[in-house]
Design an enzyme around this catalytic site. Structure first.
Site, PDB file in Angstrom:
ATOM      1  CG  PHE A 170     -24.483  -4.310  -5.241  1.00 36.56           C
ATOM      2  CD1 PHE A 170     -23.791  -5.354  -5.866  1.00 36.56           C
ATOM      3  CD2 PHE A 170     -25.506  -3.708  -5.936  1.00 36.56           C
ATOM      4  CE1 PHE A 170     -24.143  -5.784  -7.155  1.00 36.56           C
ATOM      5  CE2 PHE A 170     -25.873  -4.145  -7.216  1.00 36.56           C
ATOM      6  CZ  PHE A 170     -25.188  -5.176  -7.820  1.00 36.56           C
ATOM      7  CE1 TYR A 227     -13.592   3.392  -8.354  1.00 35.81           C
ATOM      8  CE2 TYR A 227     -15.973   3.544  -8.607  1.00 35.81           C
ATOM      9  CZ  TYR A 227     -14.863   2.911  -8.076  1.00 35.81           C
ATOM     10  OH  TYR A 227     -15.024   1.803  -7.283  1.00 35.81           O
ATOM     11  CG  ASN A 242     -19.573   6.739  -1.032  1.00 37.09           C
ATOM     12  OD1 ASN A 242     -18.363   6.587  -1.042  1.00 37.09           O
ATOM     13  ND2 ASN A 242     -20.303   6.623  -2.123  1.00 37.09           N
ATOM     14  CE  LYS A 253     -12.752  -0.119  -9.142  1.00 37.99           C
ATOM     15  NZ  LYS A 253     -11.637  -0.789  -8.512  1.00 37.99           N
ATOM     16  CE  LYS A 268     -12.824   4.826  -0.903  1.00 37.43           C
ATOM     17  NZ  LYS A 268     -13.447   4.122   0.189  1.00 37.43           N
ATOM     18  CB  SER A 270     -17.691  -0.968  -8.668  1.00 39.54           C
ATOM     19  OG  SER A 270     -18.779  -0.151  -8.324  1.00 39.54           O
ATOM     20  CB  ALA A 271     -22.933  -2.330  -8.400  1.00 36.21           C
ATOM     21  CG  ASP A 315      -2.151   0.871   1.071  1.00 35.80           C
ATOM     22  OD1 ASP A 315      -1.969   2.065   0.787  1.00 35.80           O
ATOM     23  OD2 ASP A 315      -3.272   0.367   1.219  1.00 35.80           O
TER      24      ASP A 315
END
Ligand code: NAD
Ligand code: UD1
Length: 332
Positions: A178, A149, A199, A153, A84, A124-125, A31
Site C-alpha cells: 500500500f 507503471y 507522492n 506490475k 516507479k 503494488s496495490a 543496483d
C-alpha cells in the site's frame, strides 16, 4: 540465508537490507543507481555494522547477473529493481515496459539456470485498479490498471504465475504494497526524491523544509470522511520486515500473494494534520482539482498476511510523519 536484493539501494530495498541483517541474513545488492546513490551503501554499512557486497550494474545485463550467481551461493532473491513513477510511465511507457519487464525476465532466467527458485517480488496495490470492495483482499480482481507503471506490475505478477504453473518448484511471493512512508529511525536512509515529488508525503516534507511553497490537496469532493483521498499508509520499516517474514514462509503449494498495509484508511487532511502536530510545523496548503486517474479510497484487508505470515505493523502514523521528516532534515 544469503539473499540477493535487486534495487537494494533504493527506498524500500535499503530498509529491507537492514531488516534482513537484523534477522541474521547476509545480503548481496545489485543496483544501477538510476534512482539511488552509492552513498546509501555506506549508510547501510554503518547501520548494520558490516561490509555489504555490492554490484553496481544493470539487472538487464545477463552476463553480470550470471556472474553474481557464479560468485555467490545465493539462496533467495528479493526483487525491487524497477522504475516507479506513475506520470513518467504515462509519458514514456516503453521505458517502463523495457526496464520493469527486462529486469524481471533476465533475473528469472538466470535464477532458473542456477537452480535458485525462491523469489519475493515488489508488487503494488495499484494492480487492483479502482476498488470494487473495501477493504481490498488478495482475491479482488486485478488488472484494471490505469497507467503503464501499474500494468508492468500486473504483467510481472502474471509472468510469475505462469512460471509457477510451468514448474511447481518455484517458490514465489508477490507482495502488494500500500503506501510506504517514513524512514529508518537513524535518519541515515529514507526517501528524498529529486525534483517535484508525485507522492503526497515527500511533497509535504519539501513544503515543510521550505523547498516547495505550497501543498496542493488534489481533490476535496470525494465521498470520504472529509472529502480528501483516503489511503493506507504503512511505515517503511514495517513494510521491510514483511519481506523477512515472506522469505521465512515455506508454504509451497501456490504463488503466495499478500497485501502489506495497516488496514487503516487515512485521509490527506488527517495525515497532514498529524504531520503538523508531530513536527510542530504548519504546512502551507490549498485545495486543488482531483488528479486524473485518482481513486477516492484504498486500504488493505490485512487478515491473510497476519494469519499466514504473522505480519503485524508496529509503527503509527505519528512515527511515519516524524521519521520521514527526520530523514529529510538530516539529508537536506
Ligand atoms: P526506488 O526507485 O527507490 O528503488 C528502486 C531501485 O532499483 C533504485 O535504487 C534503482 O536505482 C534500482 N533500479 C532500477 N532499475 C534498475 C536496473 N535496471 N538495474 C539495477 N537497478 C535498478 O523505489 P522503491 O520505492 O524502493 O520501490 C521498490 C519497488 O517497490 C519498485 O519495484 C516499486 O515499483 C515497488 N513499489 C513501490 C511503491 C512505493 O510507493 N515506493 C509502492 C508499490 C510498489
Ligand atoms: C500513488 C501511485 C500508485 C502507487 C502509490 C504508492 C499515482 C496515480 N498512483 O498512489 O501507483 O502504487 O502511489 O507509491 O501516482 N495527494 C495530494 N497532493 C499531492 C499528492 C497527492 O493531495 O501533491 C493526494 C492524492 O490525491 C491521494 C493521496 O494524496 O489522495 C495519496 O497520493 P500518493 O501519495 O500519490 O499515493 P497514491 O495516490 O495512493
Amino acid at each position: 540465508m544469503k539473499v540477493l536484493v535487486t534495487g537494494g539501494l533504493g527506498y524500500i530495498g535499503s530498509h529491507t537490507v537492514v531488516e534482513l541483517y537484523n534477522n541474521g541474513d547476509e545480503v548481496i545488492i545489485i543496483d544501477n543507481l538510476s534512482n539511488s546513490k552509492e552513498e546509501v551503501l555506506d549508510k547501510l554499512e554503518t547501520i548494520v555494522g558490516k561490509k555489504i557486497k555490492f554490484y553496481k550494474g544493470d539487472l538487464c545485463d545477463k552476463e553480470l547477473v550470471r556472474n553474481i550467481f557464479k560468485e555467490n551461493k545465493i539462496d533467495s532473491v528479493i526483487h525491487f529493481a524497477g522504475f516507479k513513477c506513475v506520470p513518467e510511465s504515462v509519458q514514456l511507457p516503453l521505458k517502463y515496459y523495457r526496464n520493469n519487464l527486462d529486469t524481471t525476465i533476465t533475473l528469472l532466467e538466470v535464477m532458473d539456470e542456477f537452480n535458485v527458485r525462491k523469489i519475493v517480488f515488489s508488487s503494488s496495490a495499484t494492480v487492483y485498479g479502482t476498488p470494487e470492495i473495501l477493504p481490498l483482499t488478495e482475491n479482488c480482481v486485478v488488472g484494471g490498471t490505469t497507467n503503464p507503471y501499474g500494468t508492468t506490475k500486473y504483467f510481472i505478477e502474471r509472468i510469475m504465475e505462469d512460471l509457477y504453473i510451468s514448474n511447481n518448484n518455484w517458490d514465489i511471493t508477490l507482495l502488494r504494497y500500500f503506501n510506504p512512508v517514513g524512514a529508518h529511525k537513524s535518519g541515515l536512509i529514507g526517501e528524498n526524491p529529486n525534483g517535484i515529488p508525485n507522492n503526497l508525503m515527500p511533497y509535504v516534507f519539501k513544503v515543510a523544509s521550505g523547498e516547495l511553497e505550497c501543498l496542493n490537496i488534489t481533490g476535496n469532493d470525494y465521498d470520504t470522511v472529509d472529502g480528501t483521498g483516503v489511503r493506507d499508509y504503512i511505515h517503511v520499516v514495517d513494510l521491510a520486515y514483511g519481506h523477512v517474514l515472506a522469505l521465512k514462509n515455506n508454504k509451497h503449494d501456490e504463488v503466495k500473494i499478500y497485501n502489506l498495509g495497516t488496514g487503516k484508511g487515512t485521509s490527506v487532511l488527517e495525515i497532514v494534520n498529524m504531520f503538523e502536530k508531530v513536527n510542530n510545523i504548519t504546512i502551507n496548503k490549498r485545495f486543488a482539482p482531483r488528479r486524473i486517474g485518482d481513486i477516492a479510497t484504498c486500504y488493505a484487508d490485512t487478515k491473510k498476511a497476519k494469519e499466514e505470515l504473522g505480519f503485524e505493523t508496529k509503527y503509527t502514523l505519528e512515527d511515519m510523519c516524524r521519521d520521514g521528516y527526520n530523514y529529510v532534515l538530516k539529508n537536506k
